[in-house]
Design a protein around this motif. Structure first.
Motif, short mmCIF file in Angstrom:
data_model
loop_
_atom_site.label_atom_id
_atom_site.label_comp_id
_atom_site.label_asym_id
_atom_site.label_seq_id
_atom_site.Cartn_x
_atom_site.Cartn_y
_atom_site.Cartn_z
N ALA A 1 58.95 -4.64 -90.66
CA ALA A 1 58.96 -5.48 -91.86
C ALA A 1 60.26 -5.31 -92.64
CB ALA A 1 57.77 -5.11 -92.75
N ARG A 2 60.79 -4.08 -92.67
CA ARG A 2 62.03 -3.83 -93.41
C ARG A 2 63.21 -4.56 -92.78
NH1 ARG A 2 64.30 2.13 -95.30
NH2 ARG A 2 66.20 1.37 -96.33
N THR A 3 63.32 -4.52 -91.45
CA THR A 3 64.43 -5.20 -90.77
C THR A 3 64.34 -6.70 -90.98
OG1 THR A 3 64.60 -3.47 -89.09
CG2 THR A 3 65.51 -5.62 -88.54
N ILE A 4 63.14 -7.25 -90.84
CA ILE A 4 62.96 -8.69 -91.03
C ILE A 4 63.32 -9.09 -92.46
CG2 ILE A 4 61.24 -10.54 -91.10
CD1 ILE A 4 59.79 -9.07 -88.81
N VAL B 1 73.20 -2.59 -88.47
CA VAL B 1 73.41 -1.16 -88.26
C VAL B 1 72.08 -0.40 -88.22
CG1 VAL B 1 74.33 0.93 -89.34
CG2 VAL B 1 75.75 -1.13 -89.21
N LYS B 2 71.15 -0.78 -89.09
CA LYS B 2 69.89 -0.05 -89.22
C LYS B 2 68.79 -0.51 -88.27
CE LYS B 2 69.02 2.66 -91.84
NZ LYS B 2 69.09 4.14 -91.69
N ALA B 3 68.94 -1.71 -87.71
CA ALA B 3 67.86 -2.27 -86.88
C ALA B 3 67.43 -1.38 -85.72
CB ALA B 3 68.27 -3.65 -86.37
N PRO B 4 68.36 -0.74 -84.98
CA PRO B 4 67.90 0.11 -83.88
C PRO B 4 67.02 1.27 -84.33
CG PRO B 4 70.23 -0.41 -83.62
CD PRO B 4 69.82 -0.87 -84.99
#
Length: 490
Positions: free
Chosen positions: A246-249, A236-239
């Motif tokens: 770094a946070r998405t990974i 949900v937050k990736a886009p």
């Protein structure tokens, strides 16, 4: 002639049992379960239409607004596996009632919400309720109706209702938002739940306690639910955060670690939340992956076409909802035909053909112009998609539940619905990134806003079409279940 001999021979002759679905109680039971499915599937689309009004009325920021749909998706996908297993262990009617009550109460509170925090909190609770309610209802269906033509018919109706609900929700959302106001997209749930609950007690047999607390896989519940929650959250937050940030990974890595630990726990626990032996059922894993990929493409279609109609063509909410009504008709027709074809052809041809037809429809829709019209640019593609959507719903639902033991029916239902919810989150995350990136590139080149938006939507819809081709390829790996008590391959 000795009549006593004749009568005794008749008495000793076995009489075939009347199919439950042909009885009044069977018909009412299927109607009830489909009403539960409709209540669940309609939620996402009915709320999306009301988002602009929610934002203006409650003075919600854009960042907060995205969590109105995302909060529901987060807990729905995250708790689905736990909900399905609880239905098997604690009793399906008990879990169905609990989920229905949760949805009714949380929706009632959400309808009275005066700020973003309360509204988002109630959406989180709604997702948990749906994660309990839907797998319980589907497992009741698969254990109530005998495998074969009767179950095919029941699953066909169920799947058709599921496909219809996504489109009908857009229409109802438009009518309610423009009529009594956005709060009524939430107030309808308590009213529907009040009708469903008495019918559940009247038609669904009571549960016997199936498990002791000592048999609950607490560690598996924490790891599995935590892993699913973090995975859906990351999607949900990736886009917004950026796929390479770094946070998405870190979020995806954390989800992977939790899910890996969950699998290890399930292998060692004598009473696992997810008995891994269920994946030995031929074709079950492929059916769930097919559903995940197909949903990624199909659910995203509603999102981008709705934006196109409202932000480019200038449709009102009720006009947007009305535009989907022909699709509802097509899904219903396709679901009915597909459920009848399954016994003759098996599930695999229905899934593959449906995915390819839906892919062709999305390709047509990916050619929408800036100055498009409904009859020439939207309706043809919507109708083609509708026939494919109905077939995919029926085929995947049947294949993912075929050959599953009654004691694991709730788990199988949860796996299917979890894959669909993860697919929805995955599709929206990927396609939103594709559309936004292309639109922003065009805006930077001083393209008009309608043109930039439209070309971004085109890219997203084309990607959805490619996903459905991939779903058709994966569908070739599903077992060709005919529903006559065994799996056949052709």
């Amino acid at each position: 002639m000795d009549t006593s001999v004749t009568n005794s021979s008749r008495a000793g002759r076995s009489t075939p049992a009347r199919p439950f679905l042909s009885t009044a109680r069977g018909t009412l039971t299927l109607t009830l379960l489909c009403a539960v499915a409709f209540l669940d599937f309609v939620d996402a689309s009915i709320v999306n239409i009301a988002l602009p009004d929610m934002r203006s009325d409650l003075d919600i920021s854009v960042q907060e607004l995205q969590w109105v749909p995302s909060a529901y998706l987060l807990t729905y996908g995250g708790f689905m596996l736990l909900g399905g297993r609880l239905a098997d262990l604690l009793g399906r009617r008990r879990v169905l009632v609990t989920g229905t009550v949760m949805i009714g109460l949380s929706s009632l509170i959400g309808g009275f919400a005066g700020n973003a925090e309360v509204l988002i909190g109630t959406r989180l609770a709604q997702g948990v309720g749906a994660a309990l309610m839907l797998p319980a209802a589907l497992s009741i269906l698969t254990t109530t109706f005998e495998e074969g033509p009767e179950r095919h018919t029941a699953l066909g109706v169920w799947a058709g209702v599921g496909g219809l609900a996504s489109a009908v929700g857009v229409f109802l959302g438009g009518v309610l938002t423009e009529g009594p106001g956005w709060r009524w997209v939430l107030f309808v749930n308590p009213l529907a739940c009040a009708l469903v609950l008495p019918a559940v007690f009247a038609l669904i047999p009571g549960d016997r306690r199936r498990a002791r607390f000592a048999h609950f896989d607490v560690a598996g519940s924490v790891l599995g639910t935590g892993g699913m929650l973090l995975l859906v959250y990351a999607l949900v937050k990736a886009p917004d955060q950026g796929w390479g940030s770094a946070r998405t990974i870190a979020e995806f890595a954390g989800a992977f670690v939790l899910i890996a630990a969950f699998v290890i726990n399930e292998q060692r626990n004598p009473h696992p939340l997810l008995p891994l032996s269920i994946f030995r059922i031929k074709g079950l894993a492929a059916a769930n992956v097919t559903g995940l990929i197909a949903f990624a493409g199909l659910i995203a279609m509603f999102f981008f076409l709705t934006l196109y109609m409202q932000n480019v063509l200038g449709y009102s909410p009720i006009q947007t909802g009305t535009a989907y009504l022909p699709l509802c008709l097509g899904v219903g027709i396709a679901a009915g035909i597909s459920s009848q074809l399954l016994t003759r052809t098996g599930t695999r041809p229905v899934i593959v053909a449906g995915a390819l037809v839906a892919s062709a429809g999305l390709y047509l829709l990916s050619r929408i112009p800036v100055d498009g019209t409904y009859l020439s640019d939207l309706l043809p593609g919507l109708m083609v998609v509708s026939f494919g959507l109905g077939a995919v719903f029926v085929g995947v639902t049947t294949a993912a539940n075929a050959g599953v033991p009654a004691g694991e029916a709730g788990l199988a239902a949860a796996l299917l619905n979890a894959s669909q919810q993860v697919g929805s989150a995955l599709g929206l995350a990927i396609f939103a990134a594709i559309a936004t990136s292309h639109s922003q590139h065009l805006l930077a080149a001083n393209s008009p806003v309608p043109e930039a938006l439209t070309f971004g939507f085109q890219r997203a819809l084309l990607a959805g079409s490619i996903f459905l081709v991939a779903a058709a390829v994966i569908g070739l790996r599903t077992d060709n279940a005919h529903g006559d008590g065994e799996h056949r391959t052709s």
